[in-house]
Write a protein that holds these residues in place. Sequence first.
Motif, short mmCIF file in Angstrom:
data_model
loop_
_atom_site.label_atom_id
_atom_site.label_comp_id
_atom_site.label_asym_id
_atom_site.label_seq_id
_atom_site.Cartn_x
_atom_site.Cartn_y
_atom_site.Cartn_z
N LEU B 8 17.82 43.73 -37.91
CA LEU B 8 16.47 43.91 -37.30
C LEU B 8 15.52 42.95 -38.11
O LEU B 8 14.57 42.43 -37.45
N GLU B 9 15.63 42.77 -39.17
CA GLU B 9 14.77 41.82 -39.95
C GLU B 9 14.74 40.35 -39.36
O GLU B 9 13.69 39.64 -39.36
N LEU B 10 15.73 39.78 -38.56
CA LEU B 10 15.90 38.70 -38.01
C LEU B 10 14.59 38.52 -36.94
O LEU B 10 14.35 37.42 -36.51
N TYR B 11 14.27 39.71 -36.30
CA TYR B 11 13.35 39.67 -35.38
C TYR B 11 11.93 39.56 -35.76
O TYR B 11 11.08 39.63 -34.97
N ARG B 12 11.76 39.55 -37.16
CA ARG B 12 10.66 40.09 -37.65
C ARG B 12 9.57 38.78 -37.33
O ARG B 12 8.36 39.08 -37.02
N ASP B 13 10.00 37.50 -37.32
CA ASP B 13 9.21 36.26 -37.11
C ASP B 13 9.09 35.76 -35.67
O ASP B 13 8.49 35.03 -35.11
N ILE B 14 9.91 36.60 -34.77
CA ILE B 14 9.90 36.39 -33.33
C ILE B 14 9.00 37.24 -32.46
O ILE B 14 8.46 36.96 -31.69
N ALA B 15 9.36 38.49 -32.90
CA ALA B 15 8.52 39.74 -32.31
C ALA B 15 7.27 39.39 -32.49
O ALA B 15 6.65 38.93 -33.45
N ASP B 192 17.30 39.12 -25.11
CA ASP B 192 17.51 38.98 -26.60
C ASP B 192 17.11 37.60 -27.09
O ASP B 192 17.96 36.83 -26.97
N PRO B 193 16.15 37.40 -27.80
CA PRO B 193 15.79 35.90 -28.22
C PRO B 193 16.96 35.60 -29.32
O PRO B 193 16.73 34.33 -29.65
N LEU B 194 17.77 36.35 -29.69
CA LEU B 194 18.73 35.65 -30.70
C LEU B 194 20.10 35.31 -29.91
O LEU B 194 21.04 34.99 -30.63
N SER B 195 20.04 35.79 -28.77
CA SER B 195 21.36 35.50 -28.07
C SER B 195 21.69 34.23 -27.72
O SER B 195 20.73 33.50 -27.76
N ASP B 196 22.83 33.83 -27.32
CA ASP B 196 23.34 32.60 -27.25
C ASP B 196 22.37 31.94 -25.94
O ASP B 196 21.91 30.68 -26.00
N LYS B 197 22.32 32.87 -25.24
CA LYS B 197 21.32 32.31 -23.94
C LYS B 197 19.78 32.06 -24.14
O LYS B 197 19.12 31.28 -23.57
N ASN B 198 19.38 32.67 -25.34
CA ASN B 198 17.93 32.67 -25.57
C ASN B 198 17.65 31.91 -26.97
O ASN B 198 16.62 31.65 -27.11
N LYS B 199 18.67 31.67 -27.76
CA LYS B 199 18.24 31.26 -29.23
C LYS B 199 17.60 29.86 -29.12
O LYS B 199 17.80 29.02 -28.10
N GLU B 200 16.92 29.60 -30.19
CA GLU B 200 16.32 28.33 -30.24
C GLU B 200 17.44 27.05 -30.27
O GLU B 200 18.61 27.33 -30.87
N LEU B 385 10.88 41.48 -24.52
CA LEU B 385 11.79 41.08 -25.57
C LEU B 385 12.37 42.54 -26.09
O LEU B 385 11.94 43.40 -25.88
N ILE B 386 13.73 42.29 -26.63
CA ILE B 386 14.61 43.55 -27.03
C ILE B 386 13.65 44.42 -27.89
O ILE B 386 13.62 45.80 -27.85
#
Lengths: 219, 403
Positions: B8-15, B192-200, B385-386
Amino acid sequence: MNGKMYNFRFSDCIEIKELLGIKADDELKLMEFIEEVPIDSIYYHMHSYFLRHFYIVGPYPNDFANWVVIQLRDRVLGEKLAAITPWGSKNLEDIREELIDIIDNHLSTVRTVPFAISAPPFFFMKSKIIEFDTGLEVADLKEFIEALKVVDASAIYNHIFESRLRVKKGRTDFSIWFDEVLGLKKLADEIENIDSYMYGLEGLREKILSLCLKALDDK
Amino acid sequence: MEENKNTLELYRDIAPKGTVDLLYKLSEGLKGISLVHVNSTRLGGGVAEMLQQLIPIFESLGISTGWEVVQGNDMFYKATKSFHNALQGQRQEITPQMYEEYLMVNKENANNIHLDSDIVVIHDPQPLPLILKKNQGSTWIWRCHIDISRPQRKVWSFLKDFVSLYDGAIFSLPSFAKNLAIPQILIYPSIDPLSDKNKELTQEDIDTRLEKIGIPKDRPIILQVSRFDRFKDPLGVIDAYRMVKKYNDCCLVLAGGSAADDPEGLQILNEVKQSAGKDKDIFVLDLSPDSHLDINALQRAATVVLQKSVKEGFGLTVAEAMWKGKPVIGGAVGGITAQLVYGATGFTVNSIEGCAYRIRYLLNNPIVSARIGKQAKEFTRRNFLITRHISDYLALMISMIKF
């Protein structure tokens, strides 16, 4: 100051959108359903725009006006509906009546009832707002300004629109606190007089901040 | 648990700012509550993919979350596939045996899978009759992912009896709602912004992948990502591109999923290739189902992204491109209209001509394109976003659960 002393606590809110399964294909049906739907549905369609579009000021600030203009291409009715502002001493039933009167009067001037040929109908919805305490509490104007800079935009929605109409305080939480606790009546009146329906939530944040900073300078 | 918390913390700077804290706060009201999701497959398909992403986040919030899958036989899957098509308006012949098998398989599953959670979320029509197993005091929600606005009457009338027993139903769009006595909630799906399809991706990653696929980088790229299906109107996209090409040098990339197991998809792919003819600036890519990184790179390299559907469910490929800051032009159908606010986060169009006009407009107005792309990204951050999806679920659970 009238002797009340309490700190201001910011509360965010989250909206649960409920579908009523009712849809209008033309302006007559729109009017008939506006008469029948729960009052929360009128509130939702007059305000939900703000929670959906934090950053964007759309063509009109309510769903009825947007649907009539965009889907039915009836600019005359759309402009009249957009001019309804749920502010001042109006309650939600007054707004419902105003919507009905405007559509009814408009329909008496048109030869055919505008309807959605290939456009989507108007889907009636209502919402339930869940409010929750952010834990952020301030005691004076300076602290308020710092907090307002960082709170979620939903807190601005909650303390301005929810407090006035759904919770029926008649004023925004901000102006009540400025007036009753800080004794800043002028600032309270200025906040009350903001034409809130002309801004997105982020725009409102900026506007309130500028008024607060000015009041701080004047002190 | 610690690992999940980090998820969950991985989304802190994205959400959006404060969202992760909001999720923790909302979940406080649900401590000790158990939740189970039930669907019909663990692998493949949008629902399974979404559950794979959602469940670790529920767990990281301290909500014990199970995932059960109904097991069936060929007749069951044939029946549920027919129900699925019938609910989406296609004429289907459904025999009494198919109805019986559907009920029988659900009855067997009801005895074999764990349904004793406080909240049970049933996804789509396949496990719908499991509601007959509902315990007193538990809350059951039906999550419908498909468009049931114009269903085959007989099938809907059969399934409606089960739906009516639920405590609430969730739909992805207002037009999907039905006349039901239970609360019907609107929750948009998410990416999901962290998935392969959407990650940076780095520019080097993007360039390498484009080179591998054979896409030139020296002119604007018009892109549509979607399976080869008539409802996505790939032939209309080619026509629009040809109108644009008279005035602007550009290339068109049509990237679709593998059509190997879909006879109709294969036929449309052939029609698309035939329509593309010998135009060296049209690239028709039949990608494998795991080409997420290639799709990501294509979306990031594109100048304008299209989703010119003539019929659509929600159309999350639009949010994927918006998340990458791209201006999107989409057909004014289904969930595309919820994503593209005309002129602000993209454009909806109703014809090939309209599509061509907006492509030309965006190609020739890079400042407008950049502004729309920026607004589209922020709109997606807030709405698709998720993290928003999770907060909607939590709010719904809080409002529905009986303490």
